[in-house]
Design an enzyme around this catalytic site. Sequence first.
Site, PDB file in Angstrom:
ATOM      1  N   ASN A 253      23.639  26.917  23.643  1.00  0.00           N
ATOM      2  CA  ASN A 253      23.796  25.772  22.731  1.00  0.00           C
ATOM      3  C   ASN A 253      25.285  25.448  22.572  1.00  0.00           C
ATOM      4  O   ASN A 253      26.125  26.058  23.234  1.00  0.00           O
ATOM      5  CB  ASN A 253      23.126  26.077  21.381  1.00  0.00           C
ATOM      6  CG  ASN A 253      23.700  27.322  20.766  1.00  0.00           C
ATOM      7  OD1 ASN A 253      24.882  27.389  20.465  1.00  0.00           O
ATOM      8  ND2 ASN A 253      22.876  28.344  20.606  1.00  0.00           N
TER       9      ASN A 253
ATOM     10  N   LYS B 169      13.804  27.868   4.937  1.00  0.00           N
ATOM     11  CA  LYS B 169      14.395  29.033   5.639  1.00  0.00           C
ATOM     12  C   LYS B 169      14.845  30.086   4.644  1.00  0.00           C
ATOM     13  O   LYS B 169      14.632  31.278   4.821  1.00  0.00           O
ATOM     14  CB  LYS B 169      15.607  28.578   6.455  1.00  0.00           C
ATOM     15  CG  LYS B 169      15.313  28.535   7.920  1.00  0.00           C
ATOM     16  CD  LYS B 169      16.430  27.912   8.710  1.00  0.00           C
ATOM     17  CE  LYS B 169      15.816  27.097   9.839  1.00  0.00           C
ATOM     18  NZ  LYS B 169      16.741  26.288  10.568  1.00  0.00           N
TER      19      LYS B 169
ATOM     20  N   LYS C 110      19.005  34.753  42.269  1.00  0.00           N
ATOM     21  CA  LYS C 110      19.048  33.309  41.989  1.00  0.00           C
ATOM     22  C   LYS C 110      17.717  32.650  42.367  1.00  0.00           C
ATOM     23  O   LYS C 110      17.213  32.857  43.483  1.00  0.00           O
ATOM     24  CB  LYS C 110      20.205  32.689  42.787  1.00  0.00           C
ATOM     25  CG  LYS C 110      20.392  31.224  42.510  1.00  0.00           C
ATOM     26  CD  LYS C 110      21.564  30.647  43.267  1.00  0.00           C
ATOM     27  CE  LYS C 110      21.621  29.158  43.070  1.00  0.00           C
ATOM     28  NZ  LYS C 110      22.645  28.527  43.906  1.00  0.00           N
TER      29      LYS C 110
ATOM     30  N   ASP D  73      16.568  30.848  19.752  1.00  0.00           N
ATOM     31  CA  ASP D  73      15.293  31.296  19.174  1.00  0.00           C
ATOM     32  C   ASP D  73      14.359  31.828  20.259  1.00  0.00           C
ATOM     33  O   ASP D  73      13.492  32.644  19.989  1.00  0.00           O
ATOM     34  CB  ASP D  73      14.611  30.117  18.455  1.00  0.00           C
ATOM     35  CG  ASP D  73      15.395  29.732  17.208  1.00  0.00           C
ATOM     36  OD1 ASP D  73      15.746  30.639  16.434  1.00  0.00           O
ATOM     37  OD2 ASP D  73      15.689  28.535  17.028  1.00  0.00           O
TER      38      ASP D  73
ATOM     39  N   PHE E 153      22.998  30.267   7.722  1.00  0.00           N
ATOM     40  CA  PHE E 153      23.353  28.874   7.984  1.00  0.00           C
ATOM     41  C   PHE E 153      22.088  28.183   8.481  1.00  0.00           C
ATOM     42  O   PHE E 153      21.193  28.838   9.010  1.00  0.00           O
ATOM     43  CB  PHE E 153      24.434  28.776   9.072  1.00  0.00           C
ATOM     44  CG  PHE E 153      25.829  28.838   8.534  1.00  0.00           C
ATOM     45  CD1 PHE E 153      26.359  30.034   8.082  1.00  0.00           C
ATOM     46  CD2 PHE E 153      26.618  27.699   8.495  1.00  0.00           C
ATOM     47  CE1 PHE E 153      27.647  30.101   7.591  1.00  0.00           C
ATOM     48  CE2 PHE E 153      27.911  27.750   8.002  1.00  0.00           C
ATOM     49  CZ  PHE E 153      28.430  28.947   7.548  1.00  0.00           C
TER      50      PHE E 153
ATOM     51  N   LYS F 121      13.196  33.704   4.776  1.00  0.00           N
ATOM     52  CA  LYS F 121      14.040  34.814   5.217  1.00  0.00           C
ATOM     53  C   LYS F 121      14.604  35.618   4.044  1.00  0.00           C
ATOM     54  O   LYS F 121      15.329  36.585   4.239  1.00  0.00           O
ATOM     55  CB  LYS F 121      15.185  34.287   6.110  1.00  0.00           C
ATOM     56  CG  LYS F 121      14.683  33.551   7.356  1.00  0.00           C
ATOM     57  CD  LYS F 121      15.790  33.307   8.388  1.00  0.00           C
ATOM     58  CE  LYS F 121      15.283  32.492   9.582  1.00  0.00           C
ATOM     59  NZ  LYS F 121      16.143  32.523  10.750  1.00  0.00           N
TER      60      LYS F 121
HETATM   61  O1  PMT Z   1      30.207  27.362  15.915  1.00  0.00           O
HETATM   62  P1  PMT Z   1      30.513  25.931  15.517  1.00  0.00           P
HETATM   63  O2  PMT Z   1      30.735  25.036  16.711  1.00  0.00           O
HETATM   64  O3  PMT Z   1      31.629  25.856  14.521  1.00  0.00           O
HETATM   65  O4  PMT Z   1      29.213  25.316  14.795  1.00  0.00           O
HETATM   66  C1  PMT Z   1      28.813  25.843  13.557  1.00  0.00           C
HETATM   67  C2  PMT Z   1      27.281  25.954  13.478  1.00  0.00           C
HETATM   68  C3  PMT Z   1      26.676  24.577  13.427  1.00  0.00           C
HETATM   69  C4  PMT Z   1      26.729  26.736  14.663  1.00  0.00           C
HETATM   70  C5  PMT Z   1      26.959  26.795  12.193  1.00  0.00           C
HETATM   71  O5  PMT Z   1      27.548  26.189  11.122  1.00  0.00           O
HETATM   72  C6  PMT Z   1      25.483  26.893  11.971  1.00  0.00           C
HETATM   73  O6  PMT Z   1      24.833  26.051  11.385  1.00  0.00           O
HETATM   74  N1  PMT Z   1      24.917  28.029  12.441  1.00  0.00           N
HETATM   75  C7  PMT Z   1      23.483  28.292  12.409  1.00  0.00           C
HETATM   76  C8  PMT Z   1      22.841  27.533  13.523  1.00  0.00           C
HETATM   77  C9  PMT Z   1      21.422  27.904  13.683  1.00  0.00           C
HETATM   78  O7  PMT Z   1      21.086  28.547  14.656  1.00  0.00           O
HETATM   79  O8  PMT Z   1      20.622  27.588  12.720  1.00  0.00           O
HETATM   80  P2  PMT Z   1      19.062  27.977  12.688  1.00  0.00           P
HETATM   81  O9  PMT Z   1      18.502  27.051  11.719  1.00  0.00           O
HETATM   82  O10 PMT Z   1      18.476  27.981  14.032  1.00  0.00           O
HETATM   83  O11 PMT Z   1      19.051  29.474  12.186  1.00  0.00           O
HETATM   84  C10 PMT Z   1      19.001  29.804  10.810  1.00  0.00           C
HETATM   85  C11 PMT Z   1      19.733  31.075  10.546  1.00  0.00           C
HETATM   86  O12 PMT Z   1      19.087  32.167  11.196  1.00  0.00           O
HETATM   87  C12 PMT Z   1      21.170  31.106  11.028  1.00  0.00           C
HETATM   88  O13 PMT Z   1      21.921  31.788  10.040  1.00  0.00           O
HETATM   89  C13 PMT Z   1      21.116  31.922  12.315  1.00  0.00           C
HETATM   90  O14 PMT Z   1      22.332  32.642  12.539  1.00  0.00           O
HETATM   91  C14 PMT Z   1      19.976  32.889  12.014  1.00  0.00           C
HETATM   92  N2  PMT Z   1      19.196  33.311  13.211  1.00  0.00           N
HETATM   93  C15 PMT Z   1      18.450  32.409  13.908  1.00  0.00           C
HETATM   94  C16 PMT Z   1      17.699  32.844  14.981  1.00  0.00           C
HETATM   95  C17 PMT Z   1      17.707  34.216  15.336  1.00  0.00           C
HETATM   96  N3  PMT Z   1      17.022  34.651  16.381  1.00  0.00           N
HETATM   97  N4  PMT Z   1      18.464  35.061  14.651  1.00  0.00           N
HETATM   98  C18 PMT Z   1      19.200  34.649  13.583  1.00  0.00           C
HETATM   99  O15 PMT Z   1      19.895  35.459  12.958  1.00  0.00           O
END
Ligand code: PMT
Length: 415
Positions: free
Chosen positions: A224, A353, A303, A293, A339, A357
């Site tokens: 991403n 979320k 490959k 995810d 986040f 969580k």
């Molecule tokens: O890195 P930058 O370019 O500065 O951009 C910042 C950002 C947009 C990446 C950051 O601010 C942000 O929003 N990060 C979370 C992005 C995200 O994956 O969101 P999510 O809604 O998919 O996940 C929710 C939360 O679960 C996040 O805290 C993520 O770290 C956590 N997660 C998600 C999936 C997973 N398998 N494990 C996790 O820990």
Amino acid sequence: MAKYRIGLGVTGGIAAYKAVEVLRLLQKADCDVSVAMTRHATEFVQPLTFRALTDKHVIVDDYDPENPDPIAHINFSQEIDLLLIVPATANIIGKFANGVADDFLSSTYLATTAKVMVAPAMNTTMWEQPATQRNVAQLKADGVYFVEPVAGELACKTVGTGKLEDVENIVKQALALLETGDRRQETGDVSGSLAPVSDLSKENFLITVGGTREAIDPVRFISNHSSGKMGFAVAEAAAARGAKVTVVAGVTTVEPPANVNVIRAVSAEDMHAAVKAEIAHATVFVGAAAVADYAPANAADAKIKKDGRDVLTLELKKTPDILSEVSKNRHTGMLVVGFAAETNDVVGYARTKMEKKGLDLVVANDITKAGAGFNTDTNIATILTRAGGEIELPLMSKREMADRILDEILLLRKN
Ligand code: PMT
């Protein structure tokens, strides 16, 4: 008698008009203000404006026959408690940093023993130029205080860091400096920041940062746009406030800050393993990483060839949800912050979320907004608290936002 004597230096930028408001606010705070302008500043605001408000000659040029003082830069510089430059252009910052004294204001800087505070304002590219940043670092090392520029829409219609800080805040910081003295001498801090705080010195932060890469085969991957800027900003801010900080950094396009322990991880699986190894030491966990995810269920060892295939179907499996697992297994007293990067119903999804969580705080970014989300220096977000609070954070630098997030974490600790 006035409380403080301030030399207000105005240099040639579009924000020069805001110096008038700074002057008024300083006068309201019982300060005696004398104004000096660079020649270019007079293109933006007439010296007459300042003269009318101060009832004093406004010095632009030492050699001006109308200047009542034959050695003005010496007298002016010796008769002030603070030299405050609003706005400060890249040019004046460069002159101050390099000891150039080719006009009244730069000569005054060299001649003064008063404290000096600089509030820069300029286009983002000019602010971020290595030359400007070198000069800023030099001035901070020389003991000059900075009121850092903020992010926002600039006069040149671009969005980024370089906007003059709010005038009220500039005045507040100037008065705080005069009232509290040079706190850096007590703390040994030479960063140029006014209020060295160590309010997080009891905390151990573990922060996930950046994106993950999920291998399809040895050549290709799923990933991403995360740059790591937001997560590293939180790490830098927490370390600056006295916390011990470990980051588990996935793929990032920027360098980690100094003073933090960095563990590298590429895939969600690697990040999960690194977090598990470190979590026992953490008192605050922040999931700023954009963790994939899903990952290919069976990454190919060689490959994948495209011969004879018009369609390639990948089977994906769910990755471990690091944040959920940390939250579920947290030890007493540990705070867990997530986040959420969303494109619609941002607050609604983020709130879901948070509940699913079991988080203490969620920072929800709407990644469709200009200046927010992936790979920007700025962000726009809403902090959601468990108690139902919603704190709107308008466009600001990721570093500023990091401090706002930390302020909320600190509040949770106190409640
Ligand atoms: O890195 P930058 O370019 O500065 O951009 C910042 C950002 C947009 C990446 C950051 O601010 C942000 O929003 N990060 C979370 C992005 C995200 O994956 O969101 P999510 O809604 O998919 O996940 C929710 C939360 O679960 C996040 O805290 C993520 O770290 C956590 N997660 C998600 C999936 C997973 N398998 N494990 C996790 O820990």
